[in-house]
Design an enzyme around this catalytic site. Structure first.
Site, PDB file in Angstrom:
ATOM      1  N   ASN A  32       0.850  -1.186   0.000  1.00  0.00           N
ATOM      2  CA  ASN A  32       0.000   0.000   0.000  1.00  0.00           C
ATOM      3  C   ASN A  32       0.888   1.239   0.000  1.00  0.00           C
ATOM      4  O   ASN A  32       1.981   1.213   0.601  1.00  0.00           O
ATOM      5  CB  ASN A  32      -0.898  -0.025   1.252  1.00  0.00           C
ATOM      6  CG  ASN A  32      -2.013   0.978   1.181  1.00  0.00           C
ATOM      7  OD1 ASN A  32      -1.835   2.158   1.463  1.00  0.00           O
ATOM      8  ND2 ASN A  32      -3.183   0.516   0.778  1.00  0.00           N
ATOM      9  N   GLU A  35       1.658 -14.604   3.513  1.00  0.00           N
ATOM     10  CA  GLU A  35       1.205 -15.666   4.424  1.00  0.00           C
ATOM     11  C   GLU A  35      -0.118 -15.278   5.067  1.00  0.00           C
ATOM     12  O   GLU A  35      -1.035 -16.083   5.194  1.00  0.00           O
ATOM     13  CB  GLU A  35       2.242 -15.900   5.528  1.00  0.00           C
ATOM     14  CG  GLU A  35       3.605 -16.341   5.041  1.00  0.00           C
ATOM     15  CD  GLU A  35       4.544 -15.184   4.781  1.00  0.00           C
ATOM     16  OE1 GLU A  35       4.106 -14.158   4.207  1.00  0.00           O
ATOM     17  OE2 GLU A  35       5.726 -15.303   5.124  1.00  0.00           O
TER      18      GLU A  35
HETATM   19  N1  THU Z   1       6.576  -9.980   3.093  1.00  0.00           N
HETATM   20  C1  THU Z   1       5.754 -11.061   3.027  1.00  0.00           C
HETATM   21  O1  THU Z   1       4.860 -11.124   2.170  1.00  0.00           O
HETATM   22  N2  THU Z   1       5.935 -12.051   3.916  1.00  0.00           N
HETATM   23  C2  THU Z   1       6.859 -12.047   4.915  1.00  0.00           C
HETATM   24  O2  THU Z   1       6.851 -12.924   5.761  1.00  0.00           O
HETATM   25  C3  THU Z   1       7.880 -11.005   4.940  1.00  0.00           C
HETATM   26  C4  THU Z   1       7.629  -9.835   4.069  1.00  0.00           C
HETATM   27  C5  THU Z   1       6.377  -8.888   2.147  1.00  0.00           C
HETATM   28  C6  THU Z   1       5.860  -7.624   2.770  1.00  0.00           C
HETATM   29  C7  THU Z   1       6.343  -6.581   1.788  1.00  0.00           C
HETATM   30  O3  THU Z   1       5.383  -6.459   0.759  1.00  0.00           O
HETATM   31  C8  THU Z   1       7.600  -7.172   1.194  1.00  0.00           C
HETATM   32  O4  THU Z   1       7.597  -8.546   1.534  1.00  0.00           O
HETATM   33  C9  THU Z   1       8.869  -6.551   1.685  1.00  0.00           C
HETATM   34  O5  THU Z   1       8.914  -6.518   3.049  1.00  0.00           O
END
Ligand code: THU
Length: 136
Positions: free
Chosen positions: A45, A55
């Protein structure tokens, strides 16, 4: 649903990642005890804090559809146009997973490729955790 199929589902889900700010694309696929698969991607966002991890997208989809016992989850992630790295679940996602399964039984797979992946129990990733059993 075996582990390789779950990794494949996570890779497919990663294609839907909405990550124009970090360019770090994550996909997740989970298998529930009632035999269903739910997938998710990270959804960023412009107000960065409103971002949802892959997750949690998958977990919230599962729970909101009536499946709240998670047997296994596969996670794939990496920067856009680069090889995948081991994308370990963040602390918040580990805690959210803790709510929906026995940490000794839940499998967490972190995959780079179909042949290069690591497997943990949630308990290994979140030892001595706080969970719903404490609030009974
Ligand atoms: N992110 C995830 O989707 N899962 C995680 O466990 C760690 C981080 C995403 C959030 C953000 O969009 C991007 O990775 C960078 O932090």
């Amino acid at each position: 649903m075996d582990e390789l199929e779950l990794i494949e589902c996570a890779m497919k889900a990663r294609k839907m990642a909405y990550a124009p700010y970090s360019n770090y694309l994550v996909g997740a696929a989970l298998y529930t005890k009632d035999g269903k698969v739910f997938t998710g991607c990270n959804i960023e966002n412009a107000s960065y804090g409103a971002t949802c991890c892959a997750e949690r997208t998958a977990v919230f989809k599962a729970v909101s559809e009536g499946s709240s016992q998670i047997a296994a989850i596969a996670i794939v992630g990496g920067s856009r146009d680069q090889e995948l790295s081991y994308a370990f679940p963040c602390g918040v996602c580990r805690q959210v997973l803790r709510e929906f399964g026995d940490p000794k039984e839940m499998t967490v797979i972190v995959a780079k490729t179909m042949t290069d992946f690591k497997r943990y129990t949630l308990e290994e990733l979140l030892p001595d955790s706080f969970g719903p059993d404490f609030n009974a």
